[in-house]
Design a protein around this motif. Structure first.
Motif, short mmCIF file in Angstrom:
data_model
loop_
_atom_site.label_atom_id
_atom_site.label_comp_id
_atom_site.label_asym_id
_atom_site.label_seq_id
_atom_site.Cartn_x
_atom_site.Cartn_y
_atom_site.Cartn_z
N UNK A 1 78.12 51.60 29.20
CA UNK A 1 77.54 51.10 30.46
C UNK A 1 78.46 50.07 31.08
N UNK A 2 78.95 49.14 30.27
CA UNK A 2 79.84 48.11 30.79
C UNK A 2 81.13 48.72 31.32
N UNK A 3 81.64 49.75 30.66
CA UNK A 3 82.86 50.42 31.13
C UNK A 3 82.63 51.06 32.49
N UNK A 4 81.49 51.71 32.65
CA UNK A 4 81.18 52.35 33.94
C UNK A 4 81.08 51.28 35.03
N UNK B 1 69.44 54.73 30.35
CA UNK B 1 70.28 53.77 31.06
C UNK B 1 69.51 52.48 31.31
N UNK B 2 68.26 52.60 31.70
CA UNK B 2 67.44 51.42 31.98
C UNK B 2 67.29 50.54 30.74
N UNK B 3 67.06 51.15 29.60
CA UNK B 3 66.88 50.38 28.36
C UNK B 3 68.14 49.59 28.03
N UNK B 4 69.31 50.21 28.19
CA UNK B 4 70.57 49.52 27.90
C UNK B 4 70.80 48.40 28.92
N UNK C 1 79.64 42.81 17.96
CA UNK C 1 78.18 42.71 17.90
C UNK C 1 77.50 43.51 19.00
N UNK C 2 78.08 44.66 19.33
CA UNK C 2 77.51 45.48 20.39
C UNK C 2 77.46 46.93 19.96
N UNK C 3 76.94 47.75 20.84
CA UNK C 3 76.79 49.18 20.55
C UNK C 3 77.67 49.99 21.49
N UNK C 4 77.91 51.23 21.11
CA UNK C 4 78.69 52.13 21.96
C UNK C 4 77.99 52.38 23.31
N UNK C 5 76.66 52.59 23.35
CA UNK C 5 76.02 52.75 24.66
C UNK C 5 76.19 51.52 25.57
#
Length: 144
Positions: free
Chosen positions: A43-46, A70-73, A35-39
């Motif tokens: 971000x979580x990976x970084x 980045x801010x929106x994510x 239930x998530x997106x690639x962006x």
């Protein structure tokens, strides 16, 4: 154009097709399974790699995206309790972003599935193929 130039162009188009196909598969997997997106995953990976957190500017540079993207994510991840923003050394102008414990746990679960999907995508390549491809790609992308 030379014959070699045309072959390079065809190779570039094939490389783009493979990349886009794999990326679309991973986007679909993350949406369906988590239930998530690639962006959001990126971000979580970084943030997972930089456990001490990063500034928003550093995050944008790491992901090669604008500060606004980045801010929106990060806004959405924060609303979901997966990341938190903290003032750096009491300076409210410099904000560090890091995964929350819930974000860390969620990312590690997603990362296992992501790795399995990438493994499946590249499953027809042998170890020798992978080494050759890594070597070829390390030489590509740098015009003389």
């Amino acid at each position: 154009m030379t014959d070699l130039s045309k072959r390079r162009l065809k190779t570039w188009i094939r490389l783009l097709g493979v990349t886009r196909g794999a990326e679309n598969h991973l986007r679909d997997y993350l949406r369906r399974a988590h239930g998530t997106t690639l962006p959001r995953f990126d971000v979580m990976a970084a943030l997972w790699r930089r456990r001490d957190g990063v500034t928003m500017s550093e995050l944008s540079r790491l992901l090669l995206v604008s500060n606004g993207n980045a801010t929106a994510v990060v806004d959405r991840l924060e609303a979901d309790g997966l990341v938190r923003r903290e003032a750096e050394d009491g300076d409210r102008r410099r904000i560090r972003v890091r995964l929350t414990p819930e974000g860390l746990e969620a990312f590690e679960i997603m990362a296992l599935g992501h790795e399995a999907e990438v493994d499946a995508i590249l499953s027809r390549l042998s170890e020798t193929d992978l080494e050759a491809l890594r070597d070829i790609l390390s030489r590509a992308g740098r015009p003389e």
